[in-house]
Design a protein around this motif. Structure first.
Motif, PDB file in Angstrom:
ATOM      1  N   SER A   1       0.655  -1.214  -0.074  1.00  0.00           N
ATOM      2  CA  SER A   1      -0.126   0.004   0.009  1.00  0.00           C
ATOM      3  C   SER A   1       0.914   1.291  -0.053  1.00  0.00           C
ATOM      4  O   SER A   1       0.434   2.203  -0.453  1.00  0.00           O
ATOM      5  CB  SER A   1      -0.791  -0.146   1.020  1.00  0.00           C
ATOM      6  N   VAL A   2       2.124   1.296   0.534  1.00  0.00           N
ATOM      7  CA  VAL A   2       2.854   2.466   0.613  1.00  0.00           C
ATOM      8  C   VAL A   2       4.016   2.240  -0.262  1.00  0.00           C
ATOM      9  O   VAL A   2       5.178   2.773  -0.081  1.00  0.00           O
ATOM     10  CB  VAL A   2       3.113   2.574   2.184  1.00  0.00           C
ATOM     11  N   THR A   3       3.857   1.281  -1.128  1.00  0.00           N
ATOM     12  CA  THR A   3       5.040   1.145  -2.056  1.00  0.00           C
ATOM     13  C   THR A   3       5.674   2.403  -2.468  1.00  0.00           C
ATOM     14  O   THR A   3       6.815   2.600  -2.662  1.00  0.00           O
ATOM     15  CB  THR A   3       4.829   0.289  -3.167  1.00  0.00           C
ATOM     16  N   VAL A   4       4.940   3.407  -3.018  1.00  0.00           N
ATOM     17  CA  VAL A   4       5.201   4.496  -3.794  1.00  0.00           C
ATOM     18  C   VAL A   4       6.219   5.444  -2.664  1.00  0.00           C
ATOM     19  O   VAL A   4       7.405   5.867  -3.048  1.00  0.00           O
ATOM     20  CB  VAL A   4       4.006   5.411  -4.205  1.00  0.00           C
ATOM     21  N   SER A   5       5.869   5.457  -1.537  1.00  0.00           N
ATOM     22  CA  SER A   5       6.609   6.382  -0.591  1.00  0.00           C
ATOM     23  C   SER A   5       7.868   5.821  -0.151  1.00  0.00           C
ATOM     24  O   SER A   5       8.684   6.223  -0.172  1.00  0.00           O
ATOM     25  CB  SER A   5       5.789   6.474   0.833  1.00  0.00           C
ATOM     26  N   ILE A   6       8.060   4.470  -0.185  1.00  0.00           N
ATOM     27  CA  ILE A   6       9.065   3.624  -0.122  1.00  0.00           C
ATOM     28  C   ILE A   6      10.294   3.790  -1.190  1.00  0.00           C
ATOM     29  O   ILE A   6      11.311   4.144  -1.162  1.00  0.00           O
ATOM     30  CB  ILE A   6       8.979   2.070   0.076  1.00  0.00           C
ATOM     31  N   MET A   7       9.573   3.959  -2.299  1.00  0.00           N
ATOM     32  CA  MET A   7      10.368   4.018  -3.531  1.00  0.00           C
ATOM     33  C   MET A   7      10.803   5.320  -3.586  1.00  0.00           C
ATOM     34  O   MET A   7      12.001   5.843  -4.226  1.00  0.00           O
ATOM     35  CB  MET A   7       9.600   3.400  -4.957  1.00  0.00           C
ATOM     36  N   LEU A   8       9.892   6.335  -3.343  1.00  0.00           N
ATOM     37  CA  LEU A   8      10.536   7.922  -3.464  1.00  0.00           C
ATOM     38  C   LEU A   8      11.502   8.102  -2.148  1.00  0.00           C
ATOM     39  O   LEU A   8      12.608   8.790  -2.653  1.00  0.00           O
ATOM     40  CB  LEU A   8       9.339   8.765  -2.806  1.00  0.00           C
ATOM     41  N   ASP A   9      11.598   7.388  -1.390  1.00  0.00           N
ATOM     42  CA  ASP A   9      12.799   7.449  -0.255  1.00  0.00           C
ATOM     43  C   ASP A   9      13.886   6.794  -1.036  1.00  0.00           C
ATOM     44  O   ASP A   9      15.022   7.166  -0.801  1.00  0.00           O
ATOM     45  CB  ASP A   9      12.275   6.453   1.037  1.00  0.00           C
ATOM     46  N   LEU A  10      13.631   5.582  -1.616  1.00  0.00           N
ATOM     47  CA  LEU A  10      14.553   4.805  -2.401  1.00  0.00           C
ATOM     48  C   LEU A  10      15.603   5.855  -3.406  1.00  0.00           C
ATOM     49  O   LEU A  10      16.750   6.036  -3.433  1.00  0.00           O
ATOM     50  CB  LEU A  10      14.437   3.766  -3.023  1.00  0.00           C
ATOM     51  N   ILE A  11      14.939   6.694  -4.024  1.00  0.00           N
ATOM     52  CA  ILE A  11      15.154   7.500  -4.983  1.00  0.00           C
ATOM     53  C   ILE A  11      15.934   8.696  -4.587  1.00  0.00           C
ATOM     54  O   ILE A  11      16.992   9.080  -5.015  1.00  0.00           O
ATOM     55  CB  ILE A  11      13.953   8.115  -5.749  1.00  0.00           C
ATOM     56  N   ARG A  12      15.501   9.028  -3.319  1.00  0.00           N
ATOM     57  CA  ARG A  12      16.324  10.227  -2.581  1.00  0.00           C
ATOM     58  C   ARG A  12      17.516   9.874  -2.202  1.00  0.00           C
ATOM     59  O   ARG A  12      18.712  10.410  -2.035  1.00  0.00           O
ATOM     60  CB  ARG A  12      15.498  10.864  -1.567  1.00  0.00           C
ATOM     61  N   ARG A  13      17.602   8.537  -1.675  1.00  0.00           N
ATOM     62  CA  ARG A  13      18.864   8.115  -0.868  1.00  0.00           C
ATOM     63  C   ARG A  13      19.810   7.559  -2.093  1.00  0.00           C
ATOM     64  O   ARG A  13      21.137   7.759  -1.823  1.00  0.00           O
ATOM     65  CB  ARG A  13      18.433   6.790  -0.127  1.00  0.00           C
ATOM     66  N   CYS A  14      19.440   7.044  -3.164  1.00  0.00           N
ATOM     67  CA  CYS A  14      20.227   6.293  -3.905  1.00  0.00           C
ATOM     68  C   CYS A  14      20.429   7.238  -5.469  1.00  0.00           C
ATOM     69  O   CYS A  14      21.562   6.746  -6.288  1.00  0.00           O
ATOM     70  CB  CYS A  14      19.685   4.898  -4.624  1.00  0.00           C
TER      71      CYS A  14
END
Length: 500
Positions: A436-449
């Protein structure tokens, strides 16, 4: 193989589930020129945890899940996790609405439908807790529309299947939020993969297994075996995402990155009771969550759910937990023993020592008969008939075991993004409420990586277009929250009735 006998791409994503599909589509929206490949061991995407019958399909928004609002020692209700998850789910809805709005993603009814979310408790202690939870949550704008009742006539309207045959003297109470959702994450994943496959420089390769991860000065050399013909090939990638569900931990260990040291996995299997009888299904239009047994894992909170899969309604009740050493439903019984390393055996033994209640619970669940499962169901639906329900095997969940300075190791129920310091590789470990919160997790990944690209004018502008109100804004700005939620719900057709 010759030294240069490989193909170079910008990004390799391992696993064709909701996580990789979301990240791949996001990256292509941010940079249409990026080259990427999704590598999946199964013969199609969304076979494991993203498959609609392998999960509850709840659009987790903190509306009904009582384990997201724990009771503090002083009796107060901590709503921080519920508020955070709610905002993250609204962030996901913004992304899905953006894709639907483009006109190339198909009907949102194929993957998301409105289903009210209810919390239901029995006994005076449960009622006292639910009332305090209701008061704490409705003070926040995200939960202002929640309703509370102890009135049986009202509950009969809210959940007509669950009231007949119930002891009239038993104290019960419920809360309801009408704008909950049911999501077919399998259909959503396939929609994302189809959307991705229609673009240049994007490829989804099934029946392909990652057999090697080697770090070099250009990023990562990824060894891949074709499971149909046995051929081997290599990809050179600047960035690798390990989004293979329960299979992510072995891949993280294969990478050898320091940040992955000390992580272990505890696999928990699941089962559901499923009903397709239209006479029964038509009487229940809700996802009703209750309280978990003492010692049971949060993922085992009992609930009776309306499901909408491929346009057809069914009911699911459960989950009933179990134990297997497999990390994937189609995995190997050697998955757990082969994951043990010198760097994680300490945390794993500490978790085994500190979780006897969980062990007893799992043993009890595994030993249950069908009649015992039906007895649990009758706590929700007193007049349930055995002939209407059949057992459905759910997906595997691998809960995270990680180092802890005080206890040695802890068992974590949730998701965790583990990324290399240089941002060249990342893995997503854990389970609910992940999808359900995949998008937020992937946005965090984009900011980190991808920190430099994320800060660039091109990516920032696109992110602002897709997400007019990010989750941090949604938690604090009531006006923005209502405006964005209203627009997303309209695009996703969430004001329209669920299919009959």
């Amino acid at each position: 193989m010759a030294q240069n006998d490989y193909e170079a791409v910008d990004v390799v994503l391992v696993g064709a589930g909701i996580m990789s599909a979301t990240l791949a589509v996001l990256l292509k929206e941010l940079d249409p020129g990026i080259t990427l490949e999704v590598v999946e061991a199964m013969d199609s995407g969304a076979v494991e945890s993203s498959n609609p019958w392998n999960n509850a399909g709840t659009g987790h928004a903190g509306l009904c899940e009582l384990n997201y609002t724990p009771e503090s020692a002083d009796g107060s209700i901590d709503i921080k996790k519920a508020v955070s998850i709610n905002a993250q789910f609204e962030e996901s809805k913004q992304f899905w609405a953006y894709l639907v709005d483009k006109g190339t993603f198909g009907s949102p009814k194929s993957f998301i439908n409105p289903v009210p979310h209810l919390s239901f408790v029995r006994g005076q202690k449960g009622i006292d807790y639910l009332k305090r939870r209701f008061e704490a949550l409705t003070a926040h704008h995200a939960f202002a529309d929640m309703e509370y009742t102890e009135d049986r006539a009202t509950m009969t309207q809210w959940m007509p299947l669950m009231m007949p045959g119930r002891d009239p003297q038993e104290p019960i109470a419920a809360t309801r939020v009408l704008n909950g959702t049911d999501i077919n994450f399998g259909a959503l994943t396939k929609g994302l993969l189809d959307h991705l496959g229609a673009q240049d420089n994007a490829r989804v390769s099934c029946s392909q297994k990652v057999t090697g991860l080697t770090r070099n000065e250009l990023g990562w050399r990824v060894g891949i075996k074709n499971l149909k013909n046995g051929n081997h090939r290599e990809l050179q990638a600047r960035f690798v995402f390990l989004g293979a569900g329960g299979g992510a931990l072995p891949l993280l260990q294969m990478s050898g990155i320091a940040e992955g040291k000390g992580f272990g996995g505890f696999p928990v299997s699941g089962q559901w009771l499923r009903c397709d009888n239209p006479e029964v299904v038509s009487q229940h239009q809700a996802k009703v969550y209750s309280q978990a047994e003492v010692g049971s894992p949060p993922m085992s909170v009992p609930h009776l759910d309306t499901r909408v899969v491929d346009g057809k309604k069914s009911l699911l009740f459960g989950p009933y937990a179990g134990f297997t050493t497999k990390f994937l439903k189609k995995g190997s019984f050697l998955d757990l023993p082969l994951s043990v390393r010198l760097n994680n055996i300490g945390p794993m033994l500490a978790v085994a020592r500190d979780n006897f209640d969980l062990t007893r619970y799992l043993v009890k669940e595994v030993m249950q008969s069908q009649e015992q499962r039906l007895d649990t169901l009758r706590g929700f639906y007193p007049q349930a008939k055995a002939s209407d329900w059949r057992l459905e095997i759910a997906g595997q969940r691998v809960q995270i075991i990680k180092k802890d300075p005080k206890k040695g190791g802890v068992l974590q129920f949730g998701t965790e993004l583990v990324a290399a310091k240089d941002g060249s590789i990342a893995a997503l470990l854990g389970a609910s409420p992940g999808a359900s919160v995949t998008v937020s997790i992937m946005l965090d990944l984009i900011r980190r990586c991808f920190p430099e690209q994320a800060a660039s004018a091109q990516w920032s502008s696109k992110l602002n277009e897709i997400f007019p109100a990010p989750s941090a804004v949604l938690t604090s700005d009531a006006e923005q929250y209502r405006a964005v939620q209203s627009r997303s719900d309209a695009v996703l057709q969430l004001s329209e009735p669920v299919p009959a």
